[in-house]
Design a protein around this motif. Structure first.
Motif, short mmCIF file in Angstrom:
data_model
loop_
_atom_site.label_atom_id
_atom_site.label_comp_id
_atom_site.label_asym_id
_atom_site.label_seq_id
_atom_site.Cartn_x
_atom_site.Cartn_y
_atom_site.Cartn_z
N ALA A 5 -52.24 -40.02 32.90
CA ALA A 5 -51.26 -39.10 32.32
C ALA A 5 -50.06 -39.85 31.77
CB ALA A 5 -50.82 -38.08 33.38
N LEU A 6 -49.60 -40.87 32.48
CA LEU A 6 -48.45 -41.65 32.01
C LEU A 6 -48.78 -42.39 30.72
CD1 LEU A 6 -47.05 -43.11 35.36
CD2 LEU A 6 -46.03 -41.33 33.92
N LEU A 7 -49.98 -42.96 30.64
CA LEU A 7 -50.40 -43.64 29.41
C LEU A 7 -50.47 -42.66 28.25
CD1 LEU A 7 -53.22 -45.99 30.79
CD2 LEU A 7 -50.95 -46.65 29.98
N ALA A 8 -50.95 -41.44 28.53
CA ALA A 8 -51.00 -40.41 27.49
C ALA A 8 -49.59 -40.05 27.03
CB ALA A 8 -51.71 -39.17 28.02
N CYS A 9 -48.64 -40.01 27.97
CA CYS A 9 -47.25 -39.70 27.63
C CYS A 9 -46.65 -40.76 26.72
CB CYS A 9 -46.42 -39.57 28.90
SG CYS A 9 -46.78 -38.10 29.88
N VAL A 10 -46.95 -42.03 27.01
CA VAL A 10 -46.43 -43.13 26.19
C VAL A 10 -46.96 -43.01 24.76
CG1 VAL A 10 -46.44 -45.62 25.85
CG2 VAL A 10 -46.10 -44.67 28.14
N CYS A 11 -48.27 -42.81 24.64
CA CYS A 11 -48.87 -42.68 23.30
C CYS A 11 -48.32 -41.45 22.58
CB CYS A 11 -50.39 -42.56 23.43
SG CYS A 11 -51.20 -44.04 24.07
N GLY A 12 -48.16 -40.36 23.32
CA GLY A 12 -47.63 -39.14 22.72
C GLY A 12 -46.20 -39.31 22.24
N LEU A 13 -45.39 -40.01 23.03
CA LEU A 13 -43.99 -40.23 22.65
C LEU A 13 -43.89 -41.06 21.38
CD1 LEU A 13 -41.03 -39.82 23.36
CD2 LEU A 13 -41.15 -41.89 24.79
N VAL A 14 -44.72 -42.09 21.27
CA VAL A 14 -44.73 -42.93 20.07
C VAL A 14 -45.15 -42.09 18.85
CG1 VAL A 14 -45.75 -44.93 18.94
CG2 VAL A 14 -45.18 -45.03 21.36
N ALA A 15 -46.17 -41.25 19.03
CA ALA A 15 -46.63 -40.40 17.93
C ALA A 15 -45.54 -39.42 17.49
CB ALA A 15 -47.88 -39.63 18.35
N VAL A 16 -44.82 -38.86 18.44
CA VAL A 16 -43.74 -37.93 18.11
C VAL A 16 -42.60 -38.64 17.38
CG1 VAL A 16 -41.90 -36.51 19.12
CG2 VAL A 16 -44.25 -36.28 19.94
N VAL A 17 -42.26 -39.83 17.82
CA VAL A 17 -41.19 -40.60 17.16
C VAL A 17 -41.58 -40.92 15.72
CG1 VAL A 17 -39.96 -42.79 17.15
CG2 VAL A 17 -40.29 -41.56 19.30
N LEU A 18 -42.83 -41.31 15.52
CA LEU A 18 -43.28 -41.64 14.18
C LEU A 18 -43.32 -40.42 13.26
CD1 LEU A 18 -46.20 -44.14 14.95
CD2 LEU A 18 -43.99 -44.68 13.93
N SER A 19 -43.78 -39.30 13.80
CA SER A 19 -43.93 -38.08 12.99
C SER A 19 -42.66 -37.24 12.93
CB SER A 19 -45.07 -37.23 13.54
OG SER A 19 -44.77 -36.79 14.86
N ALA A 45 -41.88 -34.98 14.86
CA ALA A 45 -42.21 -33.61 15.26
C ALA A 45 -41.81 -33.43 16.72
CB ALA A 45 -43.71 -33.35 15.08
N TRP A 46 -40.50 -33.30 16.96
CA TRP A 46 -39.96 -33.33 18.32
C TRP A 46 -40.42 -32.17 19.18
CZ3 TRP A 46 -38.27 -37.92 19.35
CH2 TRP A 46 -37.72 -38.70 18.32
N TRP A 47 -40.71 -31.04 18.58
CA TRP A 47 -41.15 -29.88 19.38
C TRP A 47 -42.50 -30.12 20.04
CZ3 TRP A 47 -45.61 -27.12 18.36
CH2 TRP A 47 -46.21 -27.36 17.13
N LEU A 48 -43.24 -31.11 19.55
CA LEU A 48 -44.53 -31.43 20.17
C LEU A 48 -44.36 -32.00 21.57
CD1 LEU A 48 -46.58 -32.95 17.19
CD2 LEU A 48 -46.83 -30.70 18.25
N LEU A 49 -43.15 -32.48 21.89
CA LEU A 49 -42.88 -32.92 23.26
C LEU A 49 -43.07 -31.77 24.25
CD1 LEU A 49 -39.71 -35.16 22.79
CD2 LEU A 49 -42.03 -35.92 23.34
N LEU A 50 -42.64 -30.58 23.85
CA LEU A 50 -42.83 -29.40 24.69
C LEU A 50 -44.30 -29.09 24.87
CD1 LEU A 50 -41.77 -26.93 26.22
CD2 LEU A 50 -41.59 -25.74 24.02
N VAL A 51 -45.07 -29.22 23.81
CA VAL A 51 -46.52 -29.00 23.90
C VAL A 51 -47.14 -29.99 24.87
CG1 VAL A 51 -48.70 -28.99 22.61
CG2 VAL A 51 -46.62 -28.07 21.56
N GLY A 52 -46.68 -31.25 24.81
CA GLY A 52 -47.19 -32.26 25.72
C GLY A 52 -46.90 -31.95 27.17
N VAL A 53 -45.67 -31.48 27.44
CA VAL A 53 -45.30 -31.11 28.81
C VAL A 53 -46.17 -29.96 29.30
CG1 VAL A 53 -43.47 -30.14 30.24
CG2 VAL A 53 -42.93 -31.94 28.60
N LEU A 54 -46.39 -28.97 28.44
CA LEU A 54 -47.23 -27.82 28.81
C LEU A 54 -48.67 -28.27 29.09
CD1 LEU A 54 -45.98 -25.10 26.29
CD2 LEU A 54 -45.48 -25.26 28.73
N CYS A 55 -49.15 -29.23 28.31
CA CYS A 55 -50.50 -29.76 28.54
C CYS A 55 -50.61 -30.44 29.91
CB CYS A 55 -50.88 -30.74 27.44
SG CYS A 55 -51.21 -29.99 25.83
N LEU A 56 -49.58 -31.22 30.26
CA LEU A 56 -49.58 -31.89 31.56
C LEU A 56 -49.56 -30.88 32.70
CD1 LEU A 56 -47.04 -34.79 30.88
CD2 LEU A 56 -49.49 -35.03 31.31
#
Length: 321
Positions: free
Chosen positions: A130-144, A146-157
């Motif tokens: 889960a932590l590795l997924a969070c790191v990859c997700g954070l990098v993807a959000v920073v690049l794109s 699309a900050w609201w996707l952080l909320l989607v990631g939290v909901l997925c976890l």
């Protein structure tokens, strides 16, 4: 605790679900970006085309990197959920009878239930994934951006943990299929499309529905296989609530709806050959449904796991053509 054992515990056959959903989302994002690149040719009002084209060029430059990051997020999250479920079901005793080999038990072996891996180690593996997924997700959000996707990631976890974890897991109350539809369908496909293109299209919504329903089939087959054990342990999955016959009917309905929409979408993209190509695999869902009736669940599960990547490949081919 061999590498082979940990790979088996990650349930690799099911990982095609998240991988396929991300691929579908990327397929839906690509034509949006291409349309923005050709803004001057596709819009009557070209006053904003310079800014739109610049944004599209930036998105295209990071397309493959963000796609790879989304793949990592999806697969690592699913691995984390699989380990978390293994841990939670194992300590609750729901995975009783899965301590031996698959050939003997007719069901996949579980790490915690088998006793080959300490329960706390399985939990640690879930947390690390889960932590590795969070790191990859954070990098993807920073690049794109699309900050609201952080909320989607939290909901997925949270959804992944409380599926079988916590005092009142919703997977034990019959909401597992709904969760799979929302997170492996809508969230994975539309989240990927938005991260790549900055928008969501009608094509994306339709494909997200197809991906979600195809993903649900995998859980439905699993729950049909485990219906007697789940009922005995008080795990009221949708299959337990509906009964074996009702669950098979629901599986058939999801299958028909998913394939009807899927065939229609790819046929519109590549008329009529996309639909014909999609229909070439119609024997697989038919065999899946009939196999559950004969209680051949290993064959049914393989057929269910085949359909999400099959749709993703046909969609990709139809878009390319």
């Amino acid at each position: 605790m061999t590498v082979k054992l940990w790979i088996s515990g990650a349930r690799p056959k099911t990982l095609t679900t998240s991988l396929s959903s991300v691929a579908v989302g990327a397929c839906c994002a690509y034509p949006v970006i291409v349309g923005d690149l050709n803004c001057a040719q596709t819009r009557s009002d070209t006053s904003q085309c310079a800014a739109v084209t610049a944004d599209a060029q930036a998105m295209m430059s990071r397309f493959w990197l963000v796609t790879l990051l989304c793949v990592c997020v999806g697969v690592l999250l699913q691995i984390a959920v699989n380990y978390a479920n293994d841990y939670s079901d194992g300590i609750r005793g729901v995975d009783e009878g899965r301590g031996g080999s698959e050939k003997k038990t007719k069901k996949p072996m579980r790490l915690t239930a088998s006793g080959l891996v300490p329960a706390k180690h399985v939990l640690v593996a879930a947390v690390v994934s889960a932590l590795l997924a969070c790191v990859c997700g954070l990098v993807a959000v920073v690049l794109s951006q699309a900050w609201w996707l952080l909320l989607v990631g939290v909901l997925c976890l949270l959804a992944g943990w409380f599926y079988t974890g916590g005092k009142h897991p919703y997977g034990y109350a019959g909401f597992g299929e709904l969760s799979v539809f929302l997170f492996f369908g809508l969230a994975a496909v539309l989240g990927t499309q938005y991260a790549l293109s900055g928008s969501v299209s009608v094509l994306g919504v339709l494909c997200a529905v197809v991906a979600g329903l195809l993903s649900c089939q995998i859980l439905m087959v699993n729950n049909l296989r485990d219906i007697n054990e789940d009922r005995r342990h008080g795990k009221r999955t949708l299959a337990v609530r509906m009964g074996e016959r009702g669950a098979r009917v629901m599986l058939g309905v999801c299958c028909v709806v998913a394939w009807a929409i899927g065939v229609w979408v790819v046929m519109l993209l590549w008329t009529p050959w996309g639909g014909i190509l999609m229909l070439s695999g119609i024997g697989v869902p038919w065999r899946m449904v009939t196999s559950t009736g004969r209680k051949e669940f290993r064959k049914a599960l393989s057929d269910a796991c085949f359909q999400p990547p099959f749709f993703a490949v046909i969609l990709l081919i139809s878009l390319m053509v």
